[in-house]
Motif scaffolding. Sequence first.
Motif, PDB file in Angstrom:
ATOM      1  N   ARG A   1     -13.391  -2.786  -9.306  1.00  0.00           N
ATOM      2  CA  ARG A   1     -13.079  -3.715  -8.224  1.00  0.00           C
ATOM      3  C   ARG A   1     -13.979  -4.960  -8.200  1.00  0.00           C
ATOM      4  NH1 ARG A   1     -14.765   0.718  -5.700  1.00  0.00           N
ATOM      5  NH2 ARG A   1     -14.566   1.113  -3.563  1.00  0.00           N
ATOM      6  N   HIS A   2     -15.217  -4.859  -8.761  1.00  0.00           N
ATOM      7  CA  HIS A   2     -16.107  -6.027  -8.751  1.00  0.00           C
ATOM      8  C   HIS A   2     -16.039  -6.832 -10.050  1.00  0.00           C
ATOM      9  CE1 HIS A   2     -17.476  -4.595  -4.989  1.00  0.00           C
ATOM     10  NE2 HIS A   2     -17.982  -3.475  -5.493  1.00  0.00           N
TER      11      HIS A   2
ATOM     12  N   ILE B   1      -6.434  -1.425   1.243  1.00  0.00           N
ATOM     13  CA  ILE B   1      -6.713  -1.606  -0.180  1.00  0.00           C
ATOM     14  C   ILE B   1      -6.893  -0.253  -0.880  1.00  0.00           C
ATOM     15  CG2 ILE B   1      -9.255  -1.796  -0.165  1.00  0.00           C
ATOM     16  CD1 ILE B   1      -8.794  -4.463  -1.769  1.00  0.00           C
TER      17      ILE B   1
ATOM     18  N   SER C   1     -12.676 -11.665  -8.629  1.00  0.00           N
ATOM     19  CA  SER C   1     -12.800 -10.220  -8.848  1.00  0.00           C
ATOM     20  C   SER C   1     -11.454  -9.542  -8.593  1.00  0.00           C
ATOM     21  CB  SER C   1     -13.851  -9.625  -7.911  1.00  0.00           C
ATOM     22  OG  SER C   1     -13.359  -9.676  -6.587  1.00  0.00           O
TER      23      SER C   1
ATOM     24  N   GLY D   1      -9.934   0.513  -8.673  1.00  0.00           N
ATOM     25  CA  GLY D   1     -11.055   0.825  -7.782  1.00  0.00           C
ATOM     26  C   GLY D   1     -12.369   0.826  -8.552  1.00  0.00           C
TER      27      GLY D   1
ATOM     28  N   LEU E   1      -7.063  -8.923  -2.213  1.00  0.00           N
ATOM     29  CA  LEU E   1      -7.128  -9.433  -0.839  1.00  0.00           C
ATOM     30  C   LEU E   1      -6.313 -10.714  -0.691  1.00  0.00           C
ATOM     31  CD1 LEU E   1     -10.851  -8.622  -0.061  1.00  0.00           C
ATOM     32  CD2 LEU E   1      -8.819  -7.503   0.874  1.00  0.00           C
TER      33      LEU E   1
ATOM     34  N   GLU F   1     -10.975  -7.126  -6.573  1.00  0.00           N
ATOM     35  CA  GLU F   1     -10.796  -6.940  -5.125  1.00  0.00           C
ATOM     36  C   GLU F   1     -10.327  -8.235  -4.454  1.00  0.00           C
ATOM     37  OE1 GLU F   1     -12.541  -3.756  -3.397  1.00  0.00           O
ATOM     38  OE2 GLU F   1     -13.618  -4.898  -1.882  1.00  0.00           O
ATOM     39  N   LYS F   2     -10.882  -9.370  -4.896  1.00  0.00           N
ATOM     40  CA  LYS F   2     -10.466 -10.645  -4.275  1.00  0.00           C
ATOM     41  C   LYS F   2      -9.016 -10.959  -4.623  1.00  0.00           C
ATOM     42  CE  LYS F   2     -14.700 -12.909  -3.119  1.00  0.00           C
ATOM     43  NZ  LYS F   2     -15.941 -13.260  -3.790  1.00  0.00           N
TER      44      LYS F   2
ATOM     45  N   TYR G   1      -5.951   1.436  -4.684  1.00  0.00           N
ATOM     46  CA  TYR G   1      -6.912   2.123  -5.556  1.00  0.00           C
ATOM     47  C   TYR G   1      -6.497   3.576  -5.800  1.00  0.00           C
ATOM     48  CZ  TYR G   1     -10.014  -1.888  -4.843  1.00  0.00           C
ATOM     49  OH  TYR G   1     -10.553  -3.149  -4.825  1.00  0.00           O
TER      50      TYR G   1
END
Length: 233
Positions: free
Chosen positions: A127-128, A113, A94, A124, A100, A96-97, A117
């Motif tokens: 993010r998924h 984070i 994803s 943002g 990270l 987000e990952k 965004y």
Amino acid sequence: MSTLIVEGLSVHYGGVRAAHDVSFTVEPGQSLGIIGANGAGKTSTLKAVMGLAPRQARRIGFGEHDLLRAPAHTLVRRGIGYVPEGRHVFPGLSVEKNLLLGAYTGNWKRTPIGEVYDLFPVLGEMRHRLAGALSGGQQQMLAIGRALMCRPRVMLLDEPSMGLSPILVEEIVTALKRLNGDGLSIVLVEQNAKLTFDVTATCLVMENGEIAATGTSAALRVDPQVRRIYLGL
Ligand code: ATP
């Protein structure tokens, strides 16, 4: 605050000379562009600073750190962010990952984070989503965001405009200007001279692996030879 100093950098791939005796300095908060035609040696120069290309140099330093002796993977912890040509996001993870993972360096403090965004709201919103499902421009934003996650003090970017529409190029320009305005030093490698002049204060022009000209971006933008060769005017 740290200055990036590169002195007498050369890159050879076997018998191919990609860069020769390249020197530049980037003071804290400064922005430097490196422009030049295809094959001029821009990418090799950036990779060599990062320890990712075969190099010889009198000196590559960042503040008190001697980067000539530092393994490439430790540069992030020294505050050097790198956005490679071609983005190289992890398509099956994803958004987000991906971000990270950019923060995963062991003991270095990371950027919240939310700051990424805030800079790129579309990340943002998505993010998924899988990074592989993003457009080229969104992936470029993700690559920049990922490099920001380690709270770099200088960011090296290789051709962030490649393959992007003019509107997305504008978004990248706005983001880079904002980051630079917030104090992040920037080294921007580009074939797109106009973008580079818009973002950076000073520029190097590379030709056949060497620095052919240097100057303020404002002066190079109106230089007749630069306009003819790099702006097609
Ligand atoms: P581009 O804008 O196309 O990325 P560039 O200015 O970044 O061009 P480099 O990619 O640094 O230029 O290439 C400089 C020279 O080194 C070219 O002649 C290129 O063919 C050569 N070169 C680059 N990478 C390698 C490699 N891994 N092995 C051999 N030669 C290489």
